[in-house]
Design a protein around this motif. Structure first.
Motif, mmCIF file in Angstrom:
data_model
loop_
_atom_site.group_PDB
_atom_site.id
_atom_site.type_symbol
_atom_site.label_atom_id
_atom_site.label_comp_id
_atom_site.label_asym_id
_atom_site.label_seq_id
_atom_site.Cartn_x
_atom_site.Cartn_y
_atom_site.Cartn_z
ATOM 1 N N LYS A 156 0.867 -1.183 0.000
ATOM 2 C CA LYS A 156 0.000 0.000 0.000
ATOM 3 C C LYS A 156 0.906 1.237 0.000
ATOM 4 C CE LYS A 156 -3.356 0.249 3.024
ATOM 5 N NZ LYS A 156 -4.021 0.410 4.347
ATOM 6 N N SER A 157 0.748 2.133 -0.963
ATOM 7 C CA SER A 157 1.653 3.268 -1.127
ATOM 8 C C SER A 157 0.900 4.593 -1.029
ATOM 9 C CB SER A 157 2.372 3.188 -2.479
ATOM 10 O OG SER A 157 3.046 1.956 -2.614
ATOM 11 N N LEU A 158 1.363 5.449 -0.125
ATOM 12 C CA LEU A 158 0.734 6.749 0.088
ATOM 13 C C LEU A 158 1.774 7.864 -0.043
ATOM 14 C CD1 LEU A 158 -1.421 5.975 3.275
ATOM 15 C CD2 LEU A 158 -2.163 5.931 0.887
ATOM 16 N N VAL A 159 1.445 8.891 -0.823
ATOM 17 C CA VAL A 159 2.304 10.073 -0.912
ATOM 18 C C VAL A 159 1.921 11.013 0.223
ATOM 19 C CG1 VAL A 159 3.047 12.031 -2.323
ATOM 20 C CG2 VAL A 159 2.500 9.835 -3.414
ATOM 21 N N MET A 160 2.919 11.435 1.017
ATOM 22 C CA MET A 160 2.675 12.303 2.166
ATOM 23 C C MET A 160 3.562 13.536 2.099
ATOM 24 S SD MET A 160 2.277 9.623 5.348
ATOM 25 C CE MET A 160 1.089 8.280 5.301
ATOM 26 N N LYS A 161 3.096 14.600 2.775
ATOM 27 C CA LYS A 161 3.839 15.859 2.796
ATOM 28 C C LYS A 161 4.362 16.133 4.198
ATOM 29 C CE LYS A 161 2.192 19.461 0.549
ATOM 30 N NZ LYS A 161 1.406 20.706 0.243
ATOM 31 N N LYS A 162 5.645 16.547 4.270
ATOM 32 C CA LYS A 162 6.281 16.867 5.549
ATOM 33 C C LYS A 162 6.071 18.333 5.909
ATOM 34 C CE LYS A 162 10.549 15.394 5.847
ATOM 35 N NZ LYS A 162 11.943 15.230 5.398
ATOM 36 N N ASP A 163 6.531 18.688 7.120
ATOM 37 C CA ASP A 163 6.445 20.078 7.590
ATOM 38 C C ASP A 163 7.080 21.064 6.625
ATOM 39 O OD1 ASP A 163 5.178 19.440 9.947
ATOM 40 O OD2 ASP A 163 7.037 19.216 11.077
ATOM 41 N N ASP A 164 8.213 20.653 6.048
ATOM 42 C CA ASP A 164 8.970 21.570 5.195
ATOM 43 C C ASP A 164 8.443 21.637 3.762
ATOM 44 O OD1 ASP A 164 9.720 19.105 4.209
ATOM 45 O OD2 ASP A 164 11.828 19.257 4.794
ATOM 46 N N GLY A 165 7.305 20.964 3.508
ATOM 47 C CA GLY A 165 6.704 21.013 2.183
ATOM 48 C C GLY A 165 7.217 19.951 1.226
ATOM 49 N N LYS A 166 8.224 19.203 1.660
ATOM 50 C CA LYS A 166 8.753 18.137 0.821
ATOM 51 C C LYS A 166 7.900 16.882 0.960
ATOM 52 C CE LYS A 166 13.529 19.785 0.978
ATOM 53 N NZ LYS A 166 14.922 19.471 1.388
ATOM 54 N N PHE A 167 7.929 16.044 -0.075
ATOM 55 C CA PHE A 167 7.081 14.854 -0.099
ATOM 56 C C PHE A 167 7.888 13.585 0.168
ATOM 57 C CE2 PHE A 167 4.837 17.994 -2.590
ATOM 58 C CZ PHE A 167 3.531 17.851 -2.157
ATOM 59 N N ARG A 206 8.948 8.752 13.622
ATOM 60 C CA ARG A 206 10.144 8.046 13.167
ATOM 61 C C ARG A 206 11.059 8.956 12.337
ATOM 62 N NH1 ARG A 206 8.489 4.847 16.347
ATOM 63 N NH2 ARG A 206 7.831 2.703 15.997
ATOM 64 N N ILE A 207 10.459 9.872 11.574
ATOM 65 C CA ILE A 207 11.279 10.710 10.683
ATOM 66 C C ILE A 207 11.291 12.175 11.131
ATOM 67 C CG2 ILE A 207 10.862 9.162 8.738
ATOM 68 C CD1 ILE A 207 8.923 11.213 7.601
ATOM 69 N N ASP A 208 10.834 12.420 12.377
ATOM 70 C CA ASP A 208 10.890 13.760 12.986
ATOM 71 C C ASP A 208 10.176 14.827 12.159
ATOM 72 O OD1 ASP A 208 12.430 12.831 15.154
ATOM 73 O OD2 ASP A 208 14.253 12.974 13.954
ATOM 74 N N SER A 209 8.940 14.547 11.781
ATOM 75 C CA SER A 209 8.168 15.528 11.020
ATOM 76 C C SER A 209 6.684 15.213 11.134
ATOM 77 C CB SER A 209 8.579 15.503 9.543
ATOM 78 O OG SER A 209 7.794 16.408 8.791
ATOM 79 N N ASN A 210 5.852 16.245 11.170
ATOM 80 C CA ASN A 210 4.417 16.039 11.049
ATOM 81 C C ASN A 210 4.107 15.709 9.595
ATOM 82 O OD1 ASN A 210 3.689 16.607 13.767
ATOM 83 N ND2 ASN A 210 3.943 18.791 13.348
ATOM 84 N N LEU A 211 3.159 14.800 9.390
ATOM 85 C CA LEU A 211 2.842 14.363 8.030
ATOM 86 C C LEU A 211 1.366 14.574 7.719
ATOM 87 C CD1 LEU A 211 4.788 10.958 7.991
ATOM 88 C CD2 LEU A 211 5.476 13.069 6.848
ATOM 89 N N THR A 212 1.116 14.973 6.494
ATOM 90 C CA THR A 212 -0.266 15.055 5.996
ATOM 91 C C THR A 212 -0.321 14.330 4.659
ATOM 92 O OG1 THR A 212 0.199 17.170 4.895
ATOM 93 C CG2 THR A 212 -0.743 17.259 7.117
ATOM 94 N N LEU A 213 -1.508 13.820 4.311
ATOM 95 C CA LEU A 213 -1.657 13.174 3.015
ATOM 96 C C LEU A 213 -1.586 14.205 1.903
ATOM 97 C CD1 LEU A 213 -4.526 10.592 3.652
ATOM 98 C CD2 LEU A 213 -2.144 10.074 3.117
ATOM 99 N N ALA A 214 -0.896 13.854 0.835
ATOM 100 C CA ALA A 214 -0.853 14.739 -0.328
ATOM 101 C C ALA A 214 -2.240 14.796 -0.962
ATOM 102 C CB ALA A 214 0.171 14.223 -1.327
ATOM 103 N N SER A 215 -2.563 15.928 -1.544
ATOM 104 C CA SER A 215 -3.867 16.079 -2.207
ATOM 105 C C SER A 215 -3.877 15.258 -3.491
ATOM 106 C CB SER A 215 -4.106 17.546 -2.548
ATOM 107 O OG SER A 215 -3.199 17.969 -3.557
ATOM 108 N N PRO A 216 -5.066 14.924 -4.018
ATOM 109 C CA PRO A 216 -5.140 14.167 -5.281
ATOM 110 C C PRO A 216 -4.365 14.847 -6.410
ATOM 111 C CG PRO A 216 -7.288 14.204 -4.232
ATOM 112 C CD PRO A 216 -6.414 15.123 -3.432
ATOM 113 N N GLU A 217 -4.413 16.195 -6.430
ATOM 114 C CA GLU A 217 -3.685 16.935 -7.470
ATOM 115 C C GLU A 217 -2.173 16.762 -7.304
ATOM 116 O OE1 GLU A 217 -7.666 18.198 -6.947
ATOM 117 O OE2 GLU A 217 -6.017 18.293 -5.480
#
Length: 641
Positions: free
Chosen positions: A46-57, A76-87
């Motif tokens: 299962k693969s999900l694209v996520m965005k870090k605090d610094d805007g990098k994916f 684990r990677i010292d960053s808050n994560l959000t799911l990338a938008s469909p776009e």
């Protein structure tokens, strides 16, 4: 999505990754995919694209039967994560969020894989499509995506005791990659760090490396080689002096560009190898034939920023080695030394590691960048893969000309000298581990073992003092005979737990001693390689330990020879070659010697490549196994690390 699927196919083919394709009805969830494709849901990536605090994916990849927790992965990677938008997913991955493939390399973003996914022998994923599934073997999967492997779950609770988590939870046969990963950590050989591709050499593995250093260093000194040390930083202008050499290393070089906030006037390479920094000094030291031979060696670390999947000991971005760099007045002297040093490596693998090697010369395609020729020792492992163990390179006069190293010879003429370089690395530790170890854990040859004998007293309160006293006496007796001995008199652990722990750590001999043994004047010797138990009189113990350690060393070597010899297949035509490649054989075949033909073979067999031309090979009469041109020599072929 057909274009994206083609891109993925091309990427896998380019990286010599074999895969199978399953076509099915349209699916939108991992559960549906498992049902339609007839596969286990936990084996789906299962693969999900996520965005870090610094805007990098980043790309997060986990088993299809589990949710991927953004909060735990974020810790684990010292960053808050959000799911990338469909776009954003469409822009980065080139497909919709429901069919993201697990190859962050193709998206130019880092990939994090849940270690639980890698427990599966085969892994499946959507190739940017809702109607197809690709299946890849575990080892090929990690090689293809070069991930950072971490556990996406919270760590085990503290009250789950050590005794419950001590042993390996997977066999070599079930999942070789996961078996190896568990083994090197649970046997306390290595640990992972926050620097991707770099490991901690724990004391247990470093002690093994120290034995290699002592063995090799002693033999080198007998040849007249001296130790020295050169800087870890190499100015870019020096690294660029030998063009063929630098082209071979440029993709792997790590650069220092700043000191604090100040940009350096010239970039500094972090040592990938030391030819250029050493030869810049050699040109000032060598003036006449009286200055030759110059034979220097240094024990150090090097950094090669590989982008392949890191395998502890076998392939890491930083590793330990020694590198010899020698200079001679004549070609004959240089060529002879490449063979003399190779003999040291052959003996090291045999006498320390109990590992048989195949000595020979590399093809033009496989030789060291900038060398006239390369000699190597190759090893064939029980999992059907080969690996290069150590190398010696005759550099010819190439570097001498690039660095203007000249000497005044006895005839009064200025000449360019002949140079060599050679090395063995901490990769050798991983080779030994893979060669001998089993489903219970590490199996160490006695000559390489940091602890050769462990004494485990069987303690009851009534006889405790008496048993411990005798156990200590046995320890002193064996230490006096120059064996490395551990007395495990820890309290709070059962004898059974201790047996399992020392089996996991591969100690060659375990001596069990309890009150009944004392009454009978005996002890129990248990061999790690076979599990065989022998009752030995205490008066004969030292003699029996010596005999048993020698037997274990010999047995491990013979067993490894048997694995290799039974895997050799002499292919007389291309059909036989292909069949042997599918069975993971060590293939011996005639070859034309052309690089293009070797490339074709590697491509058509999904990764089988040449190892070396054996020194003891007979003349190759007849045609090349692949292209039917006249054969130039016999070659060993195999899939390799």
């Amino acid at each position: 999505m057909a274009d994206k699927e083609k891109e993925i196919r091309d990427y896998l083919s380019k990286n010599n990754i074999s895969y199978n394709t399953i076509e099915h009805n349209e699916v939108n969830t991992c559960k549906e995919q498992a049902k339609e494709a007839g596969i286990s849901q936990k084996a789906i990536a299962k693969s999900l694209v996520m965005k870090k605090d610094d805007g990098k994916f980043i790309l997060a990849v986990g088993p299809g039967n589990k949710n991927i927790s953004r909060s735990i992965l974020g810790k684990r990677i010292d960053s808050n994560l959000t799911l990338a938008s469909p776009e954003e997913v469409k822009k980065i991955a080139g497909c919709d969020a429901g069919s993201v493939y697990p190859i962050g390399n193709m998206m130019d973003i880092p990939t994090y894989v849940d270690s639980d996914l890698l427990r599966n022998k085969k892994i499946y994923f959507s190739p940017g499509s809702h109607i197809k599934t690709f299946g890849i073997d575990n080892e090929d999967f990690v090689s293809a995506i070069n991930p950072e492997v971490i556990l996406f779950e919270e760590k085990q609770k503290k009250n789950e005791g050590k005794e419950q988590t001590l042993g390996l939870t997977v066999t070599r046969e079930e999942n070789f990659s996961e078996w190896y990963t568990q083994l090197i950590q649970k046997a306390e050989l290595a640990d992972y760090t926050k620097v991707s591709g770099c490991i901690v050499f724990r004391p247990y593995s470093y002690a093994i490396w120290e034995k290699v250093v002592q063995f090799v260093d002693k033999r080198l000194k007998k040849l007249g080689v001296q130790n020295a040390y050169f800087p870890i930083f190499i100015p870019e202008s020096l690294l660029m002096k030998e063009q063929e050499h630098v082209e071979g290393f440029t993709p792997e070089v790590a650069w220092v560009t700043h000191a604090g906030e100040t940009e350096l006037a010239e970039r500094l390479a972090i040592r990938p190898t030391s030819e250029t920094i050493m030869y810049d000094s050699y040109k000032n030291w060598i003036r006449s034939y009286n200055d030759l031979p110059l034979r220097l060696n240094q024990w150090n670390n090097v950094v090669r920023w590989e982008f392949k999947y890191a395998v502890p000991f076998l392939r890491t971005r930083e590793f330990l080695w020694h590198e010899g760099h020698t200079v001679f007045a004549t070609k004959e002297e240089a060529v002879q030394e490449t063979l003399d040093v190779l003999d040291i490596y052959i003996d090291c693998f045999r006498d320390l590691y109990a590992v048989p090697t195949m000595a020979g010369r590399k093809t033009e395609k496989e030789k060291f960048a900038g060398a006239d020729f390369t000699n190597s020792v190759e090893i064939f492992l029980p999992n059907g893969k080969a690996i290069q163990g150590a190398t010696t390179h005759c550099l010819g006069q190439n570097f001498a000309k690039a660095f203007d190293i000249q000497f005044l010879d006895k005839d009064g003429r200025k000449k360019y000298p002949w140079q060599n370089s050679w090395a063995i690395t901490t990769r050798s530790i991983g080779i030994m581990i893979m060669m001998h170890s089993d489903d219970k854990g590490l199996v160490l040859p006695p000559n390489a073992a940091p602890i050769q004998v462990v004494i485990v007293p069987i303690i009851f309160e009534k006889s405790k003092a008496e048993v411990l006293k005798k156990a200590n006496e046995l320890k002193k007796e064996l230490l006096a005979a120059h064996y490395s001995v551990k007395l495990d008199d820890r309290e709070g652990y059962s004898s059974g737990f201790k047996y399992n722990e020392w089996e996991l750590k591969g100690v060659p001999i375990r001596i069990e001693l309890g009150p009944r043994d004392l009454e009978k004047g005996q002890a129990v010797i248990v061999r790690r390689d076979t599990g065989e138990k022998t009752f030995v009189k205490l008066s004969d113990l030292k003699k029996e330990v010596k005999k048993t350690l020698a037997a274990i060393q010999d047995n491990l070597y013979k067993r490894a020879c048997k694995v290799r010899d039974e895997s050799i297949f002499k292919a007389s035509n291309w059909d036989e070659f292909i069949a042997a490649a599918k069975e993971k054989k060590l293939i011996y075949a005639k070859h034309c010697g052309e690089t293009e033909c070797l490339d074709w073979i590697k491509d058509k067999t999904i990764g089988v490549k040449s190892l070396n031309i054996p020194f003891d090979a007979k003349p190759a009469k007849g045609k090349c196994v692949h292209c039917e041109k006249d054969a130039k020599y016999w070659l060993y072929f195999a899939k390799s690390y």
